[in-house]
Design an enzyme around this catalytic site. Structure first.
Site, PDB file in Angstrom:
ATOM      1  N   LYS A 252      -9.869   2.933  -1.177  1.00  0.00           N
ATOM      2  CA  LYS A 252      -8.453   2.751  -0.824  1.00  0.00           C
ATOM      3  C   LYS A 252      -8.271   2.637   0.692  1.00  0.00           C
ATOM      4  CE  LYS A 252      -3.850   3.091  -1.074  1.00  0.00           C
ATOM      5  NZ  LYS A 252      -3.059   4.186  -1.650  1.00  0.00           N
TER       6      LYS A 252
ATOM      7  N   THR B  23      -3.193   9.714  -2.435  1.00  0.00           N
ATOM      8  CA  THR B  23      -4.030   9.140  -1.377  1.00  0.00           C
ATOM      9  C   THR B  23      -4.235  10.223  -0.331  1.00  0.00           C
ATOM     10  OG1 THR B  23      -3.253   6.884  -1.756  1.00  0.00           O
ATOM     11  CG2 THR B  23      -4.193   7.362   0.399  1.00  0.00           C
TER      12      THR B  23
ATOM     13  N   LYS C  12      -0.101   6.472   7.675  1.00  0.00           N
ATOM     14  CA  LYS C  12      -0.873   7.533   7.016  1.00  0.00           C
ATOM     15  C   LYS C  12      -2.256   7.036   6.617  1.00  0.00           C
ATOM     16  CE  LYS C  12      -1.187  10.102   2.683  1.00  0.00           C
ATOM     17  NZ  LYS C  12      -0.623  10.329   1.334  1.00  0.00           N
TER      18      LYS C  12
END
Length: 290
Positions: free
Chosen positions: A162, A87, A237
């Site tokens: 995502k 990611t 994050k």
């Protein structure tokens, strides 16, 4: 299929092991020396990928991905697919894809949802950006490592999906925790709160599947002392990536920005590091209006 796997950490190791268990020839490399069951160990990244049909990376961030890709791409066989499951920021995903395609390789960005449990159980969801041809090559591997793979469009769109999903998740978890804390102070039992909201217009995944209140609803990290299923620092994050992308795209995301600020305070100043992201509930319980 011959596979090179770079990054054998908490997520990468079980993913690589599942591919090996399914009969694929997997060679792995990890800078920390980590290993995975059934996976041959290479002495370097380029050695792990030199004859692979698909190279899979699972890395911490975009800067590391760019560095690793610069090392791996020249060592990869023509026509192979570079499949990144990290990611990372959208810009890094697209830059690496351009580099791979310029070298005659296929490229996919395929971040995952499902956590360590999903990696071990082969039940991850993959959000995939890249060409149809590269997706078709990797599809049998997605079927082993996960339960679903959604092709979201060109390179970078897997990362976009995502971070948009996780921005919603961060915002709805905060709202759910706020509401439970308010219900407590209004004298409404948590069970009554859950029974009403889980079947009313306040329904959400955060409430119904991952309830932050212990002893209410299905089993969740709140029932295990908020030990992480999805750690607060990982949510931080992902929210950071969402706001980085929003800035680059000139998108107005005030709720995403507010969620980022709250998780930043929680993780960095309020003891949230190492806790599940649903531990926002005890945080709100301790706080008043001021």
């Amino acid at each position: 299929m011959k596979i090179g796997f770079i990054g054998l950490g908490n997520m990468g190791a079980p993913m690589a092991a599942n591919l090996a268990k399914a009969g694929h020839e997997v060679t792995g490399f990890d800078v920390a020396g980590a290993t995975a069951e059934g996976v041959a160990q290479a002495i370097s990244g380029p050695e792990a990928v030199k004859d692979a049909e698909v190279v899979i990376t699972m890395l911490p961030n975009g800067a590391i991905l760019r560095d690793v890709a610069a090392e791996l791409i020249p060592a990869m066989a023509p026509g192979a697919v570079f499949l990144d499951c990290s990611t990372v920021d959208v810009e890094s995903a697209r830059a690496v894809a351009e580099e791979a395609e310029a070298a005659g390789l296929g490229a996919l960005d395929a971040p995952v949802s499902g956590g360590i449990g999903g990696a071990a159980g082969g039940t991850l969801t993959f959000m995939v950006g890249g060409s149809e041809a590269a997706f078709a090559t990797a599809k049998p591997l997605f079927d082993i490592m996960g339960q679903k793979a959604v092709h979201c469009g060109p390179s970078g769109n897997g990362q976009a999906a995502k971070i948009c999903n996780n921005m919603i998740l961060g915002v709805t978890m905060i709202a759910t925790c706020e509401a439970f804390a308010l219900a407590d102070k209004l004298g409404l039992s948590r069970e009554a709160m859950f029974d009403v909201v889980s079947t009313s217009s306040g329904y959400s995944w955060s409430m119904n599947a991952y309830c932050p209140a212990p002893g209410v609803g299905p089993q969740s990290p709140s029932d295990n002392g908020y030990k992480p299923g999805f750690a607060a620092e990982l949510m931080l994050k992902d929210l950071g990536l969402s706001q980085q992308a929003a800035e680059a795209a000139d998108a107005d995301t005030p709720m995403g920005a507010a969620a980022l600020a709250l998780y930043k305070s929680f993780v960095e100043d309020e003891g949230g590091k190492g806790m599940d992201f649903s531990a926002m509930l005890p945080r709100f319980e301790k706080r008043g209006r001021g």
